[in-house]
Enzyme design. Structure first.
Site, PDB file in Angstrom:
ATOM      1  N   THR A  11      -7.007   3.871  -5.926  1.00  0.00           N
ATOM      2  CA  THR A  11      -7.837   4.505  -4.877  1.00  0.00           C
ATOM      3  C   THR A  11      -7.103   4.621  -3.543  1.00  0.00           C
ATOM      4  OG1 THR A  11      -8.729   2.322  -4.405  1.00  0.00           O
ATOM      5  CG2 THR A  11     -10.001   3.717  -5.909  1.00  0.00           C
ATOM      6  N   VAL A  14      -1.487   6.960  -2.247  1.00  0.00           N
ATOM      7  CA  VAL A  14      -0.533   7.337  -3.307  1.00  0.00           C
ATOM      8  C   VAL A  14      -1.242   7.345  -4.665  1.00  0.00           C
ATOM      9  CG1 VAL A  14       1.554   6.627  -4.542  1.00  0.00           C
ATOM     10  CG2 VAL A  14       1.485   6.529  -2.036  1.00  0.00           C
ATOM     11  N   ARG A  39     -12.789  -4.528  -3.823  1.00  0.00           N
ATOM     12  CA  ARG A  39     -13.715  -3.703  -3.011  1.00  0.00           C
ATOM     13  C   ARG A  39     -13.856  -2.296  -3.589  1.00  0.00           C
ATOM     14  NH1 ARG A  39      -9.193  -3.562   0.332  1.00  0.00           N
ATOM     15  NH2 ARG A  39      -8.400  -1.465   0.706  1.00  0.00           N
ATOM     16  N   SER A  40     -12.937  -1.899  -4.499  1.00  0.00           N
ATOM     17  CA  SER A  40     -13.045  -0.531  -5.039  1.00  0.00           C
ATOM     18  C   SER A  40     -13.583  -0.507  -6.462  1.00  0.00           C
ATOM     19  CB  SER A  40     -11.669   0.130  -5.028  1.00  0.00           C
ATOM     20  OG  SER A  40     -11.124   0.085  -3.734  1.00  0.00           O
ATOM     21  N   CYS A 129       9.644   6.206   0.054  1.00  0.00           N
ATOM     22  CA  CYS A 129       9.469   7.657   0.200  1.00  0.00           C
ATOM     23  C   CYS A 129      10.585   8.277   1.035  1.00  0.00           C
ATOM     24  CB  CYS A 129       8.103   7.968   0.810  1.00  0.00           C
ATOM     25  SG  CYS A 129       7.628   6.916   2.163  1.00  0.00           S
ATOM     26  N   GLN A 156       9.143  10.566  10.186  1.00  0.00           N
ATOM     27  CA  GLN A 156       8.245  10.161   9.122  1.00  0.00           C
ATOM     28  C   GLN A 156       6.773  10.395   9.452  1.00  0.00           C
ATOM     29  OE1 GLN A 156      11.338   6.604   7.885  1.00  0.00           O
ATOM     30  NE2 GLN A 156       9.231   6.402   7.196  1.00  0.00           N
ATOM     31  N   SER A 159       1.086   9.412   7.094  1.00  0.00           N
ATOM     32  CA  SER A 159       0.470   8.991   5.828  1.00  0.00           C
ATOM     33  C   SER A 159       1.353   7.988   5.091  1.00  0.00           C
ATOM     34  CB  SER A 159       0.193  10.189   4.915  1.00  0.00           C
ATOM     35  OG  SER A 159       1.408  10.835   4.565  1.00  0.00           O
ATOM     36  N   LYS A 226      15.952  -0.511   4.135  1.00  0.00           N
ATOM     37  CA  LYS A 226      15.560  -0.040   2.794  1.00  0.00           C
ATOM     38  C   LYS A 226      16.327   1.233   2.455  1.00  0.00           C
ATOM     39  CE  LYS A 226      10.743  -1.670   2.621  1.00  0.00           C
ATOM     40  NZ  LYS A 226       9.335  -1.258   2.796  1.00  0.00           N
ATOM     41  N   ARG A 248       8.759   7.498  13.553  1.00  0.00           N
ATOM     42  CA  ARG A 248       7.438   7.976  13.137  1.00  0.00           C
ATOM     43  C   ARG A 248       7.034   9.126  14.052  1.00  0.00           C
ATOM     44  NH1 ARG A 248       5.439   6.464   8.412  1.00  0.00           N
ATOM     45  NH2 ARG A 248       5.536   4.242   8.859  1.00  0.00           N
ATOM     46  N   HIS A 255       7.781  13.738   5.048  1.00  0.00           N
ATOM     47  CA  HIS A 255       8.866  13.074   5.786  1.00  0.00           C
ATOM     48  C   HIS A 255      10.045  14.044   5.887  1.00  0.00           C
ATOM     49  CE1 HIS A 255       6.758   9.387   5.754  1.00  0.00           C
ATOM     50  NE2 HIS A 255       7.500   8.647   4.961  1.00  0.00           N
TER      51      HIS A 255
HETATM   52  C1  2RA Z   1       6.396   4.550   5.517  1.00  0.00           C
HETATM   53  N1  2RA Z   1       8.224   4.611   3.915  1.00  0.00           N
HETATM   54  O1  2RA Z   1       6.569   5.755   5.654  1.00  0.00           O
HETATM   55  C2  2RA Z   1       7.110   3.803   4.409  1.00  0.00           C
HETATM   56  C3  2RA Z   1       6.160   3.422   3.309  1.00  0.00           C
HETATM   57  N2  2RA Z   1       5.537   4.550   2.707  1.00  0.00           N
HETATM   58  O2  2RA Z   1       5.629   3.874   6.224  1.00  0.00           O
END
Ligand code: 2RA
Length: 356
Positions: A11, A14, A39-40, A129, A156, A159, A226, A248, A255
């Protein structure tokens, strides 16, 4: 019969895309079980046109399951993937829990599909991702020209931080809408959006935040380390030089990454385009004269990596500068996991006995 699949974290942002993707691949799986946190449980989710009830995460839920796709927080994956694996389920995990584990392959089907068989722990890891968005187009260029060094900056989407990331951006956009003074003086965007920053360390609307993940040694973010570690592992280049800055940006999904790649041999933009034209899961969008660029608002909801702005570096004939965009929930997570699971399904589905 066909193998049984479990989707753990069905849920989440992704997990929801995983269920959509499964609905477009009818003839791969037998039973599909949806599993989520307490909870789901009880929620109904439509998969392959049938309403499935979400079940709680218990050891028994893995009985009879051949493959489980996990998209849950890292500590949950660290605890539960081994539980599933010891009950005979092959786990494809989307979290960072096992990616650096020497006994766990990090698989991108277009690049190293053969690694799926090398799973002594019955666990296969999916890359993050940001890495997946980039590595699908890097691999063919590496094969052709021999990759030596990467310098990159990511842009990025929110989401990547889940539904909370999407919600806070929408909330902040509605707060700043219409006020033309915002962003013209220091601090007035902060004032306008207020204290609730959701999963981010700073306001996202009308801003860019040079941070993703958690603080690691020497000022690097977990996201940047990473990308470096995963790219090295997937391409089999343990000494690859990688310098990443993960940022971000106020984009919902998609992304993007600006890449400077240094190779062993000289190359030019047209040669690189030719390689990418023939690469799986890549589309070229590279015509600045016509305003054609890879952009998240176009790439979102599609499978491939969109690549453009390809030019040879001005000061190094062995280096390329380019821009790549991809849907961080799809190929960046759910689609790659589904592709790995389908490789397993092929391995696990009994071949029809050849009729004599
Ligand atoms: C982010 N790559 O974008 C990380 C986890 N999805 O926050």
């Amino acid at each position: 019969g066909r193998p049984t699949l479990a989707v753990v974290g069905a849920t989440g942002t992704v997990g929801t895309v995983m269920c959509e993707l499964l609905s477009s691949r009818k003839d791969v799986w037998g039973e599909i079980r949806l599993v989520a946190s307490a909870r789901s449980t009880g929620r109904l989710v439509s998969v392959r046109g049938e309403e499935l009830e979400v079940q709680a995460l218990t050891p028994e839920v893995f009985d009879g399951v051949d493959v489980a796709m996990f998209d849950v927080p890292e500590p949950v994956a660290a605890e539960w993937a081994p539980v599933a694996a010891t009950r005979g389920t092959v786990v494809v995990d989307n979290s960072g829990a096992f990616r650096t584990d020497r006994d766990v392959p990090l698989v991108v089907p277009e690049i190293n599909a053969e690694q799926v068989r090398n799973r002594p722990r019955n666990i296969i890891a999916n890359a993050s991702c940001t890495t997946l968005t980039m590595v699908v187009m890097l691999a063919p260029l590496h094969r052709e020209y021999g990759l030596r060094e990467l310098v990159l900056a990511s842009y990025q989407a929110v989401s990547g931080a889940g539904q909370a990331g999407v919600d806070i951006l929408h909330d902040q956009i509605s707060k700043v809408a219409g006020d033309r003074a915002l962003g013209t003086r220091s601090g007035n965007v902060r004032q306008s959006v207020g204290d609730d920053l959701g999963p981010f360390p700073a306001p996202m609307a009308l801003n860019v935040v040079p941070w993703a993940g958690s603080l690691q040694d020497l000022g690097w973010s977990s996201e940047e380390l990473k990308v470096r570690g995963e790219t090295r592992k997937i391409l089999g280049l343990p000494d690859l030089k990688v310098s990443a800055t993960c940022v971000r940006v106020p984009v919902i999904t998609g992304h993007s990454i600006a890449v400077h790649a240094v190779f062993a041999s000289e190359l030019d933009a047209e040669g690189a385009r030719q390689v990418l034209r023939n690469a799986p899961s890549v589309i070229l969008v590279d015509d600045p004269a016509s305003g054609e660029f890879p952009m998240p608002i176009d790439a979102v909801g599609t499978d491939p990596a969109w690549v453009g702005r390809i030019r040879r570096a001005m000061d190094d004939p062995r280096a390329l500068d380019l821009f790549v965009t991809g849907d961080n929930l799809r190929k960046g997570a759910a689609l790659n996991t589904v592709q790995i699971a389908e490789l397993l399904a092929k391995e696990l589905t009994p071949k029809p006995s050849s009729s004599r």
